[in-house]
Design an enzyme around this catalytic site. Structure first.
Site, PDB file in Angstrom:
ATOM      1  N   GLU A  43       8.062 -23.150  23.487  1.00  0.00           N
ATOM      2  CA  GLU A  43       8.775 -21.985  22.934  1.00  0.00           C
ATOM      3  C   GLU A  43       9.359 -21.152  24.064  1.00  0.00           C
ATOM      4  OE1 GLU A  43       7.243 -20.355  19.038  1.00  0.00           O
ATOM      5  OE2 GLU A  43       5.377 -20.635  20.129  1.00  0.00           O
TER       6      GLU A  43
ATOM      7  N   ASP B  86      -3.463 -20.793  18.056  1.00  0.00           N
ATOM      8  CA  ASP B  86      -2.216 -20.487  17.355  1.00  0.00           C
ATOM      9  C   ASP B  86      -1.445 -21.759  16.988  1.00  0.00           C
ATOM     10  OD1 ASP B  86      -0.240 -18.858  16.265  1.00  0.00           O
ATOM     11  OD2 ASP B  86       0.881 -18.721  18.137  1.00  0.00           O
TER      12      ASP B  86
ATOM     13  N   LYS C 280      -2.123 -19.337   7.867  1.00  0.00           N
ATOM     14  CA  LYS C 280      -3.132 -19.381   8.917  1.00  0.00           C
ATOM     15  C   LYS C 280      -3.234 -17.994   9.569  1.00  0.00           C
ATOM     16  CE  LYS C 280      -0.357 -21.102  12.723  1.00  0.00           C
ATOM     17  NZ  LYS C 280      -0.513 -20.010  13.624  1.00  0.00           N
TER      18      LYS C 280
ATOM     19  N   ARG D 186       0.835  -1.210   0.000  1.00  0.00           N
ATOM     20  CA  ARG D 186       0.000   0.000   0.000  1.00  0.00           C
ATOM     21  C   ARG D 186       0.866   1.253   0.000  1.00  0.00           C
ATOM     22  NH1 ARG D 186      -4.291  -2.055   4.356  1.00  0.00           N
ATOM     23  NH2 ARG D 186      -2.424  -3.087   5.055  1.00  0.00           N
TER      24      ARG D 186
ATOM     25  N   LYS E  83       8.325 -29.210   7.614  1.00  0.00           N
ATOM     26  CA  LYS E  83       9.625 -29.327   8.293  1.00  0.00           C
ATOM     27  C   LYS E  83      10.239 -30.680   7.921  1.00  0.00           C
ATOM     28  CE  LYS E  83       8.665 -26.246  12.177  1.00  0.00           C
ATOM     29  NZ  LYS E  83       9.658 -25.185  12.167  1.00  0.00           N
TER      30      LYS E  83
ATOM     31  N   HIS F 188      -0.597 -26.622  13.855  1.00  0.00           N
ATOM     32  CA  HIS F 188       0.615 -27.439  13.823  1.00  0.00           C
ATOM     33  C   HIS F 188       0.503 -28.738  14.626  1.00  0.00           C
ATOM     34  CE1 HIS F 188       1.929 -23.783  12.104  1.00  0.00           C
ATOM     35  NE2 HIS F 188       2.330 -23.179  13.201  1.00  0.00           N
TER      36      HIS F 188
ATOM     37  N   LYS G  32       4.315 -20.532  25.471  1.00  0.00           N
ATOM     38  CA  LYS G  32       5.324 -19.499  25.213  1.00  0.00           C
ATOM     39  C   LYS G  32       6.016 -19.147  26.527  1.00  0.00           C
ATOM     40  CE  LYS G  32       3.524 -17.632  20.973  1.00  0.00           C
ATOM     41  NZ  LYS G  32       4.472 -18.050  19.949  1.00  0.00           N
TER      42      LYS G  32
ATOM     43  N   HIS H 290       3.330 -24.745   8.066  1.00  0.00           N
ATOM     44  CA  HIS H 290       4.760 -24.946   7.801  1.00  0.00           C
ATOM     45  C   HIS H 290       5.351 -26.089   8.627  1.00  0.00           C
ATOM     46  CE1 HIS H 290       5.332 -22.310  11.322  1.00  0.00           C
ATOM     47  NE2 HIS H 290       6.584 -22.716  11.359  1.00  0.00           N
TER      48      HIS H 290
HETATM   49  C1  BG6 Z   1       3.498 -19.794  14.064  1.00  0.00           C
HETATM   50  C2  BG6 Z   1       2.839 -19.200  15.279  1.00  0.00           C
HETATM   51  O1  BG6 Z   1       2.557 -20.449  13.248  1.00  0.00           O
HETATM   52  O2  BG6 Z   1       4.498 -20.735  14.467  1.00  0.00           O
HETATM   53  C3  BG6 Z   1       3.870 -18.566  16.201  1.00  0.00           C
HETATM   54  O3  BG6 Z   1       1.893 -18.232  14.875  1.00  0.00           O
HETATM   55  C4  BG6 Z   1       4.959 -19.566  16.538  1.00  0.00           C
HETATM   56  O4  BG6 Z   1       3.259 -18.083  17.391  1.00  0.00           O
HETATM   57  C5  BG6 Z   1       5.528 -20.168  15.256  1.00  0.00           C
HETATM   58  O5  BG6 Z   1       5.981 -18.887  17.262  1.00  0.00           O
HETATM   59  C6  BG6 Z   1       6.530 -21.260  15.572  1.00  0.00           C
HETATM   60  O6  BG6 Z   1       7.137 -21.674  14.381  1.00  0.00           O
HETATM   61  P1  BG6 Z   1       8.586 -22.324  14.410  1.00  0.00           P
HETATM   62  O7  BG6 Z   1       8.791 -22.808  13.015  1.00  0.00           O
HETATM   63  O8  BG6 Z   1       9.526 -21.237  14.825  1.00  0.00           O
HETATM   64  O9  BG6 Z   1       8.533 -23.412  15.420  1.00  0.00           O
END
Ligand code: BG6
Length: 438
Positions: free
Chosen positions: A206, A225, A138, A47, A172, A230, A316, A168
């Site tokens: 995390e 999330d 997502k 934008r 992996k 995942h 987290k 994603h």
């Molecule tokens: C994302 C989440 O999909 O995946 C994040 O929105 C998360 O909150 C992340 O930190 C983790 O991805 P990775 O590949 O770093 O484990």
């Protein structure tokens, strides 16, 4: 070089964090390895008046390929005229690159904006241009109802075949290896069922907090999330009946596994949620009930998995950053029991705890790991987003989630979300906690 058709990759959200940290480095990498289409053109829609250089200087890896392949296209996302100009530019590129040219739209933007962009791509005939694909990040909705609406909305403009929903974690390297590991090792294959396996745990811990994403996280929380996407997909891959030859059947098998997962009856007993200390200050909401940690215990109605608890845990600001799948084998006697750990990240590899005799005159037993790590045998592993781009360019849907899979994940979690809406409190955990102590 590959035999992939000429490709125009349009990134919407190119100045965002995901694009700078993951997407652009992944494109650069596949190009530098010669895996990208011979003719690859990247367009960043923005934008604001931003030059390719403004974007690329934020990327920490080299950008040799992108320096010549990236073009910026400034537009107002609500303007019909601008969508017509975009269509003209794409048609011009297709004429230059050849009729087999594919156009990939990569939407890495908040869902509200994606919604209207999908409409405008459809209404201006861009979605219908030959060989057009839609790659979506997502979240796919916030609950079952909104996910159903989103699926219907996309269906009005794109066919299911054109859509690539990214998870994603499925791309992996170790996740892909899980399928090979289950298929290619007869000991594992024969024992992959309730007769031998006691419990399954999928953990994504995390160490970072929400990293400034206050608005996003306040609307999301850990369940939406990571569990909805995942971790349920990883669990589905563990539970799925993996076909021995045609791997393109895997999405259907993941779906079948998800369909068999039951929502817990007693939610308070099966689900633990908590919030890290200091979260409320970070999001400037002193009464926030959003969970930054969640652990859900599920069961499957598949006869192969009857009675086996499947625990999905994520949080987290925990003590470590690790994603792993733990398969605990049944213990028939006190001095026997194996645990198989698939390290998804970091230190990708496999570990199998076995009992061994301690050297000495006595018969003393000790658990020791039989293990291998990728880094001992191979150079750097590809990043998930490299695989995401290449598979979408090859029209391979195996590592993308289907719309029915997404709906199934919301079906499992919806009652939990509804149950939480009625509660007025959430336990707090200190930062750097271990998941098992929460
Ligand atoms: C994302 C989440 O999909 O995946 C994040 O929105 C998360 O909150 C992340 O930190 C983790 O991805 P990775 O590949 O770093 O484990």
């Amino acid at each position: 070089m590959t035999s992939l058709p000429p490709t125009v990759l349009v990134i919407i959200g190119i100045t965002g964090d995901l694009s700078i940290r993951k997407l652009l480095p992944a494109i650069e990498q596949i190009a530098s390895l010669g895996a990208a289409p011979e003719q690859l053109h990247v367009i960043g829609l923005t934008r604001r008046n931003v030059s390719p250089n403004d974007v690329l200087q934020k990327v920490s890896t080299q950008t040799t390929f992108l320096q010549q392949a990236l073009e910026m296209f400034q537009m107002d996302f609500s303007s019909s005229d601008d969508f017509l100009l975009l269509k003209q530019r794409l048609t011009q590129l297709k004429n230059e690159l050849g009729s087999s040219t594919q156009v990939l739209f990569y939407l890495s933007i908040p869902p509200q904006i994606s919604h209207s962009i999908i409409t405008l791509l459809g209404d201006h005939g861009i979605a219908q241009l030959p060989n057009t694909k839609l790659l979506l990040e997502k979240p796919f909705g916030v609950d079952l109802e909104s996910a159903e609406e989103l699926v219907e909305h996309i269906k009005n403009h794109f066919t299911e075949d054109q859509v690539y929903r990214i998870d994603h974690y499925l791309a992996k390297e170790m996740t892909q290896n899980l399928v090979v590991f289950r298929q290619g090792n007869s000991l594992i294959k024969q024992t992959w069922n309730k007769d031998f396996i006691e419990s399954i745990e999928v953990l994504a811990s995390e160490s970072l907090g929400i990293e400034g994403r206050a608005e996003f996280y306040e609307q999301t929380g850990a369940l939406r999330d990571l569990i909805q996407s995942h971790l349920l997909e990883l669990a589905a891959l563990v539970l799925a009946d993996i076909p021995s030859s045609d791997l393109s059947d895997i999405p259907a098998q993941r779906l079948a596994a998800l369909q068999q997962l039951k929502t817990p009856q007693d939610i308070d007993a099966a689900v633990v949620r908590a919030q890290y200390e200091g979260y409320r200050d970070e999001v400037s909401n002193p009464v926030s009930l959003v969970e930054t940690f969640v652990s859900v215990r599920l069961f499957s109605s598949d006869p192969r998995w009857e009675g086996v608890p499947i625990t999905l845990t994520t949080g987290k600001s925990l003590a470590t950053k690790t994603t792993e799948i733990r398969i605990k084998y049944k213990q028939k006697h006190a001095d026997e029991a194996n645990t198989l750990i698939l390290h998804i990240q970091p230190d990708e590899g496999v570990e199998f705890d076995i009992w061994a005799k301690r050297p000495g005159y006595e018969r003393e037993l000790q658990k020791l790991p039989l293990s291998f790590q990728y880094q001992t045998h191979f150079d750097e592993l590809p990043e998930a987003y490299e695989k995401v781009f290449l598979d979408a360019m090859k029209s391979d849907h195996t590592l993308f989630t289907r719309s029915d899979e997404v709906l199934e994940t919301w079906r499992i979690l919806d009652p939990i979300q509804k149950h939480w809406e009625m509660s007025a409190d959430i336990p707090i955990y200190p930062k750097k906690s271990l998941p098992e102590n929460i």
